[in-house]
Design an enzyme around this catalytic site. Sequence first.
Site, PDB file in Angstrom:
ATOM      1  N   GLY A 131       0.839  -1.189   0.000  1.00  0.00           N
ATOM      2  CA  GLY A 131       0.000   0.000   0.000  1.00  0.00           C
ATOM      3  C   GLY A 131       0.874   1.239   0.000  1.00  0.00           C
ATOM      4  O   GLY A 131       2.093   1.165   0.151  1.00  0.00           O
ATOM      5  N   LEU A 132       0.252   2.388  -0.154  1.00  0.00           N
ATOM      6  CA  LEU A 132       0.985   3.643  -0.192  1.00  0.00           C
ATOM      7  C   LEU A 132       1.664   3.946   1.137  1.00  0.00           C
ATOM      8  O   LEU A 132       1.269   3.426   2.186  1.00  0.00           O
ATOM      9  CB  LEU A 132       0.025   4.791  -0.526  1.00  0.00           C
ATOM     10  CG  LEU A 132      -0.585   4.805  -1.929  1.00  0.00           C
ATOM     11  CD1 LEU A 132      -1.665   5.877  -2.009  1.00  0.00           C
ATOM     12  CD2 LEU A 132       0.492   5.058  -2.978  1.00  0.00           C
ATOM     13  N   SER A 133       2.675   4.799   1.092  1.00  0.00           N
ATOM     14  CA  SER A 133       3.264   5.303   2.327  1.00  0.00           C
ATOM     15  C   SER A 133       2.184   6.022   3.120  1.00  0.00           C
ATOM     16  O   SER A 133       1.435   6.841   2.588  1.00  0.00           O
ATOM     17  CB  SER A 133       4.403   6.281   1.993  1.00  0.00           C
ATOM     18  OG  SER A 133       4.946   6.840   3.159  1.00  0.00           O
ATOM     19  N   ALA A 135      -0.369   4.494   4.526  1.00  0.00           N
ATOM     20  CA  ALA A 135      -1.634   3.749   4.499  1.00  0.00           C
ATOM     21  C   ALA A 135      -1.870   2.976   5.793  1.00  0.00           C
ATOM     22  O   ALA A 135      -3.012   2.643   6.119  1.00  0.00           O
ATOM     23  CB  ALA A 135      -1.667   2.802   3.309  1.00  0.00           C
ATOM     24  N   GLY A 136      -0.796   2.644   6.510  1.00  0.00           N
ATOM     25  CA  GLY A 136      -0.946   1.902   7.763  1.00  0.00           C
ATOM     26  C   GLY A 136      -0.394   0.496   7.709  1.00  0.00           C
ATOM     27  O   GLY A 136      -0.699  -0.322   8.586  1.00  0.00           O
ATOM     28  N   LYS A 137       0.445   0.201   6.719  1.00  0.00           N
ATOM     29  CA  LYS A 137       0.980  -1.156   6.559  1.00  0.00           C
ATOM     30  C   LYS A 137       1.746  -1.629   7.795  1.00  0.00           C
ATOM     31  O   LYS A 137       1.475  -2.704   8.333  1.00  0.00           O
ATOM     32  CB  LYS A 137       1.908  -1.222   5.339  1.00  0.00           C
ATOM     33  CG  LYS A 137       1.277  -0.869   4.027  1.00  0.00           C
ATOM     34  CD  LYS A 137       2.265  -0.983   2.885  1.00  0.00           C
ATOM     35  CE  LYS A 137       3.459  -0.053   3.046  1.00  0.00           C
ATOM     36  NZ  LYS A 137       3.085   1.385   3.114  1.00  0.00           N
ATOM     37  N   SER A 138       2.720  -0.819   8.223  1.00  0.00           N
ATOM     38  CA  SER A 138       3.565  -1.230   9.339  1.00  0.00           C
ATOM     39  C   SER A 138       2.765  -1.347  10.628  1.00  0.00           C
ATOM     40  O   SER A 138       2.988  -2.253  11.437  1.00  0.00           O
ATOM     41  CB  SER A 138       4.717  -0.231   9.527  1.00  0.00           C
ATOM     42  OG  SER A 138       5.581  -0.238   8.412  1.00  0.00           O
ATOM     43  N   SER A 205       6.045  -1.819  -2.139  1.00  0.00           N
ATOM     44  CA  SER A 205       6.078  -2.754  -3.283  1.00  0.00           C
ATOM     45  C   SER A 205       5.073  -2.328  -4.352  1.00  0.00           C
ATOM     46  O   SER A 205       4.057  -2.986  -4.560  1.00  0.00           O
ATOM     47  CB  SER A 205       5.820  -4.192  -2.832  1.00  0.00           C
ATOM     48  OG  SER A 205       4.757  -4.313  -1.914  1.00  0.00           O
TER      49      SER A 205
END
Length: 299
Positions: A131-133, A135-138, A205
């Site tokens: 997902g975008l920077s 977005a809340g991935k981490s 990615s």
Amino acid sequence: LVWMAEEPLVPGRQYVVKLGTRSTPATFSTPEYRIDVNTLEHLDAERLEMNEIGVLGLKLDRPVPFDPYLENHDMGAFIVIDRITNGTVGAGMIRSASRAAGDVHWQNLEVDKAARASLTGQKPAVIWFTGLSGAGKSTVSNLVEKRLHSMGHHTFALDGDNVRHGLNADLGFSDEDRQENIRRVAEVAKLMDEAGLIVLVSFISPFRSERAFARSLLADGEFVEVFVDAGLEVAEARDVKGLYAKARRGELANFTGIDSPYESPEAPEVHLNTSGAVSEEDCAEQVVEYLRSVGILTR
């Protein structure tokens, strides 16, 4: 090698080489040199662009019979096929075999993935958050790992920023470097999967082809793509790290969503919308429930 695709050759990336009647996965080394077609001068090159010609090493993943092109045109010529698009991207001629080629062999180990996984009581898997920077991935990945750890599962997290402090510290943010970034991380995730772990990968990615490459390294059912979807406006409004502001000012080049594209997953296993009222904890629970529903979690 003559490179024929708009996307440049990426050294170390896996392609398919068709030599005679056989097709086999293969990788190329960084070019020894590029040939100027007008002067025949040998030029330094880190990659090959469209219509460029270069001399470089080719490594196949299994033995294949061949002859040097000068002795046998049929058994010394090959084409290169992109694994994702199945399109022909290059054509080449073999000059000779490397003297060291026969000295490196795959070592079969008696303790395999199944044996390692049996000690952990879980099914190995790679959970790939994209997902975008902003977005809340981490954040979601961290919450999922905490939940799995509390359940007694063996995990390891690979985060984009953290990996760039070590393994990928030599890479920038060009499309080619980003592809190499994902290739390395995918290979590391595969090794951890072989160790019997549940691996949580949190990387922007941005390219579908590189995420597809990561999936191709794993057995069916062991790659779970999680699309953390906040939308550009929401992600930019958060701008936790101040990166979007820098990109808008022209201080950051090739920033995903601004001057570099993000290709959204077309069919992710889990789609999380983090721009609405759903909490990050609820998003993490959605991931855990999916893992339980497909048998990755057995307790």
